[in-house]
Design an enzyme around this catalytic site. Structure first.
Site, mmCIF file in Angstrom:
data_model
loop_
_atom_site.group_PDB
_atom_site.id
_atom_site.type_symbol
_atom_site.label_atom_id
_atom_site.label_comp_id
_atom_site.label_asym_id
_atom_site.label_seq_id
_atom_site.Cartn_x
_atom_site.Cartn_y
_atom_site.Cartn_z
ATOM 1 N N LYS A 297 72.136 2.956 63.012
ATOM 2 C CA LYS A 297 72.601 1.571 63.115
ATOM 3 C C LYS A 297 73.761 1.358 64.103
ATOM 4 O O LYS A 297 74.048 0.217 64.489
ATOM 5 C CB LYS A 297 73.053 1.072 61.726
ATOM 6 C CG LYS A 297 71.912 0.873 60.759
ATOM 7 C CD LYS A 297 71.111 -0.380 61.086
ATOM 8 C CE LYS A 297 69.768 -0.403 60.429
ATOM 9 N NZ LYS A 297 68.631 -0.383 61.338
ATOM 10 N N TYR A 385 65.681 -0.710 58.024
ATOM 11 C CA TYR A 385 65.543 0.266 59.120
ATOM 12 C C TYR A 385 65.209 -0.441 60.433
ATOM 13 O O TYR A 385 65.793 -0.133 61.479
ATOM 14 C CB TYR A 385 64.469 1.305 58.775
ATOM 15 C CG TYR A 385 64.476 2.491 59.704
ATOM 16 C CD1 TYR A 385 65.224 3.623 59.415
ATOM 17 C CD2 TYR A 385 63.747 2.471 60.897
ATOM 18 C CE1 TYR A 385 65.253 4.707 60.277
ATOM 19 C CE2 TYR A 385 63.768 3.554 61.773
ATOM 20 C CZ TYR A 385 64.523 4.672 61.446
ATOM 21 O OH TYR A 385 64.552 5.737 62.307
HETATM 22 P P1 FAD Z 1 81.446 3.775 72.862
HETATM 23 O O1 FAD Z 1 80.085 4.231 73.176
HETATM 24 O O2 FAD Z 1 82.380 4.707 72.165
HETATM 25 O O3 FAD Z 1 82.098 3.297 74.222
HETATM 26 C C1 FAD Z 1 83.472 2.999 74.327
HETATM 27 C C2 FAD Z 1 83.911 3.179 75.762
HETATM 28 O O4 FAD Z 1 85.280 2.807 75.867
HETATM 29 C C3 FAD Z 1 83.820 4.639 76.206
HETATM 30 O O5 FAD Z 1 83.149 4.717 77.443
HETATM 31 C C4 FAD Z 1 85.270 5.082 76.302
HETATM 32 O O6 FAD Z 1 85.490 6.066 77.303
HETATM 33 C C5 FAD Z 1 85.969 3.778 76.639
HETATM 34 N N1 FAD Z 1 87.392 3.756 76.265
HETATM 35 C C6 FAD Z 1 87.965 4.299 75.167
HETATM 36 N N2 FAD Z 1 89.297 4.079 75.175
HETATM 37 C C7 FAD Z 1 89.546 3.364 76.283
HETATM 38 C C8 FAD Z 1 90.739 2.855 76.851
HETATM 39 N N3 FAD Z 1 91.933 3.019 76.261
HETATM 40 N N4 FAD Z 1 90.658 2.174 78.008
HETATM 41 C C9 FAD Z 1 89.450 1.997 78.621
HETATM 42 N N5 FAD Z 1 88.296 2.483 78.141
HETATM 43 C C10 FAD Z 1 88.345 3.157 76.990
HETATM 44 N N6 FAD Z 1 74.438 5.604 66.751
HETATM 45 C C11 FAD Z 1 73.164 5.479 66.450
HETATM 46 O O7 FAD Z 1 72.694 4.335 66.318
HETATM 47 N N7 FAD Z 1 72.370 6.610 66.335
HETATM 48 C C12 FAD Z 1 72.864 7.865 66.553
HETATM 49 O O8 FAD Z 1 72.157 8.835 66.484
HETATM 50 C C13 FAD Z 1 74.206 8.026 66.876
HETATM 51 N N8 FAD Z 1 74.740 9.243 67.103
HETATM 52 C C14 FAD Z 1 76.055 9.328 67.426
HETATM 53 C C15 FAD Z 1 76.625 10.563 67.689
HETATM 54 C C16 FAD Z 1 77.980 10.662 68.027
HETATM 55 C C17 FAD Z 1 78.577 12.022 68.327
HETATM 56 C C18 FAD Z 1 78.786 9.492 68.075
HETATM 57 C C19 FAD Z 1 80.260 9.583 68.411
HETATM 58 C C20 FAD Z 1 78.210 8.260 67.823
HETATM 59 C C21 FAD Z 1 76.845 8.173 67.507
HETATM 60 N N9 FAD Z 1 76.246 6.950 67.275
HETATM 61 C C22 FAD Z 1 74.958 6.845 66.961
HETATM 62 C C23 FAD Z 1 76.973 5.739 67.371
HETATM 63 C C24 FAD Z 1 76.732 5.064 68.708
HETATM 64 O O9 FAD Z 1 76.692 6.027 69.731
HETATM 65 C C25 FAD Z 1 77.866 4.099 68.880
HETATM 66 O O10 FAD Z 1 77.802 3.155 67.847
HETATM 67 C C26 FAD Z 1 77.844 3.412 70.241
HETATM 68 O O11 FAD Z 1 78.162 4.339 71.252
HETATM 69 C C27 FAD Z 1 78.850 2.284 70.237
HETATM 70 O O12 FAD Z 1 79.013 1.789 71.528
HETATM 71 P P2 FAD Z 1 80.388 1.214 72.004
HETATM 72 O O13 FAD Z 1 80.156 0.753 73.380
HETATM 73 O O14 FAD Z 1 80.912 0.283 70.966
HETATM 74 O O15 FAD Z 1 81.409 2.451 71.971
HETATM 75 C C1 DHB Z 2 68.551 9.525 66.067
HETATM 76 C C2 DHB Z 2 69.723 9.466 65.404
HETATM 77 C C3 DHB Z 2 69.773 8.900 64.144
HETATM 78 O O1 DHB Z 2 70.922 8.807 63.492
HETATM 79 C C4 DHB Z 2 68.646 8.409 63.539
HETATM 80 O O2 DHB Z 2 68.732 7.894 62.300
HETATM 81 C C5 DHB Z 2 67.470 8.464 64.212
HETATM 82 C C6 DHB Z 2 67.415 9.026 65.485
HETATM 83 C C7 DHB Z 2 68.499 10.126 67.414
HETATM 84 O O3 DHB Z 2 69.551 10.524 67.934
HETATM 85 O O4 DHB Z 2 67.410 10.249 67.969
#
Ligand code: FAD
Ligand code: DHB
Length: 394
Positions: A297, A385
């Site tokens: 999510k 989902y």
């Molecule tokens: P982010 O992707 O974190 O982007 C934030 C950006 O801001 C980054 O590029 C960062 O460098 C930048 N930034 C930070 N601080 C500063 C600052 N002070 N000044 C300027 N820029 C800054 N979600 C799913 O749905 N499925 C998954 O399988 C899943 N796996 C994940 C695995 C990991 C290891 C992590 C950490 C997260 C995962 N997530 C997953 C969550 C999903 O990746 C995030 O919800 C998504 O990346 C959110 O996007 P965002 O743009 O809000 O934040």
């Molecule tokens: C993936 C990650 C998840 O957390 C999930 O529920 C399904 C798929 C993925 O990274 O592909």
């Protein structure tokens, strides 16, 4: 420099907001602390809801996702050694999800931004947000040893969980809710064909496992591991052996292994900050909330926040209406809490919790048995989902 909306963070939330604002003729500059290659090197989410695909369509950046993404109509739950299919498509009256990696979404958004000649400042140091409680907020940053000031009407804090925007809000103005889980996910990416054509969520007495993919020749697998585990102590061979242990016999036989392209451990956390707006500063995506990944999510919530924020800014600039701005936080938070509940529930159901012992394991198995045999329960899982619509309950 001056712009209408200053966006902090060029992750999927910031880049998607930039693309949508551009479509509405609203000027935005993105300030990102990392390099483009660093942003692209983070392997994260893989499943896009229809709501997210719709926003990518509206931003005009979905062509490759439609061409290369894999539409999925169902997924499998594995417990007590047996797999059971949840037919999302039939249970929800026609909804499906798109399996397409976050890295690809980010790449598509970066390419579109570059093609449109829009400004993104990468490798900005010491980013600060100022005066968002007044009429003229400012973002200050350093680039190549020089200090710059970006003046704007609004700041969008899209800078992730560790960003500067939420941290700049006075403590008395913000309330946070948090749950930290006593385990992490060890993820492995490899150029091998996926074990099945749909995802498998596996509940075992050794812990949770997830079989996912990034296409027909690239697989993404996850294992529940203790938080004390170090990624450097997990060899590829140890990973594949443990994954095999958590699969049913058919999947074990079909599993293709190979060298890892990436391996990392992510801790699991539920977190919400309320509200999501402070004067002219708006938080979106991981800057405001985190879900444990079970059910995928996180990225989808980031996209829906951005959808609400785009509408709010478009109403403000095009129709001189503040209604979207004033309701932004409440509208987002209703959707956020529903996804928090679902992600917490699915995480609690599928993982091994050492402290709940054998009784806890039996409760999970009984609930899984109910879930796959009751159409009502299966439908509830399926509709969450695939993602609830943005105006759900409105
Ligand atoms: P982010 O992707 O974190 O982007 C934030 C950006 O801001 C980054 O590029 C960062 O460098 C930048 N930034 C930070 N601080 C500063 C600052 N002070 N000044 C300027 N820029 C800054 N979600 C799913 O749905 N499925 C998954 O399988 C899943 N796996 C994940 C695995 C990991 C290891 C992590 C950490 C997260 C995962 N997530 C997953 C969550 C999903 O990746 C995030 O919800 C998504 O990346 C959110 O996007 P965002 O743009 O809000 O934040
Ligand atoms: C993936 C990650 C998840 O957390 C999930 O529920 C399904 C798929 C993925 O990274 O592909």
């Amino acid at each position: 420099m001056r712009t209408q909306v200053a966006i902090v963070g060029a992750g999927p939330a910031g880049l998607l907001l930039g693309a949508l604002l551009h479509k509405s003729g609203i000027d935005a500059v993105i300030i990102e602390q990392r390099s483009p290659s660093y942003v692209l090197s983070r392997i994260r989410a893989g499943v896009l809801e229809q709501v997210t695909m719709d926003l990518l369509d509206q931003a005009g950046v979905s062509a490759r996702a439609h061409a290369e993404g894999l539409p999925h109509d169902g997924f499998e739950l594995l417990f007590k050694g047996q797999r059971h299919r949840i037919d999302m498509h039939a249970l929800t009256g026609g909804s499906r999800v798109m399996v397409y990696g976050q890295t690809e979404v980010t790449q598509d958004l970066m390419d579109a931004r570059a093609a449109a000649g829009l400004t993104t400042v990468y490798e900005a140091a010491n980013v600060q947000v100022h005066d968002f409680d007044g009429a003229t907020p400012r973002v200050k940053y350093e680039k190549d040893g020089q200090t710059h000031t970006l003046t704007c009407d609004f700041i969008a804090g899209c800078d992730g969980f560790h960003g500067v925007c939420r941290a700049s809000v006075p403590e008395a103005a913000i309330r946070t809710y948090e749950r930290v889980y006593p385990f992490g996910w060890l993820g492995l990416l490899a150029d091998v064909k996926p074990v099945t054509h749909e995802l498998i969520y596996a509940h075992t007495d050794r812990g949770f496992a997830l079989c996912s993919m990034r296409g027909n020749t690239r697989s993404r697998y996850y294992l529940q591991v203790p938080l004390t585990d170090k990624v450097e102590n997990w060899s590829d061979d140890a990973f594949w052996a443990e994954l095999r242990n958590r699969l049913d016999s058919e999947a074990r036989d079909n599993l293709t292994t190979g060298p890892s392209l990436e391996k990392s451990i992510a801790p699991l956390r539920s977190f919400v900050a309320e509200p999501m707006r402070f004067g002219r500063l708006f938080l979106a995506g991981d800057a405001a909330h985190i879900v444990p990944p079970t059910g995928a999510k996180g990225l989808n919530l980031a996209a829906s926040d951005v959808g609400y924020l785009w509408n709010a800014f478009a109403d403000f600039y095009n129709d001189k209406s503040r209604a979207g701005i004033d309701t932004y936080s409440d509208r987002c938070l209703r959707r956020v809490w529903r996804a928090e509940r679902f992600s917490w529930w699915f995480t609690s159901l599928m993982h091994h919790f050492p402290e709940t012992g054998a009784f806890g394991q039996k409760m999970q198995e009984a609930e899984l048995d109910y879930l796959v045999n009751s159409e009502a329960a299966s439908r509830s899982l399926a509709e969450n989902y695939v993602g609830l619509p943005m105006n759900f309950g409105a």
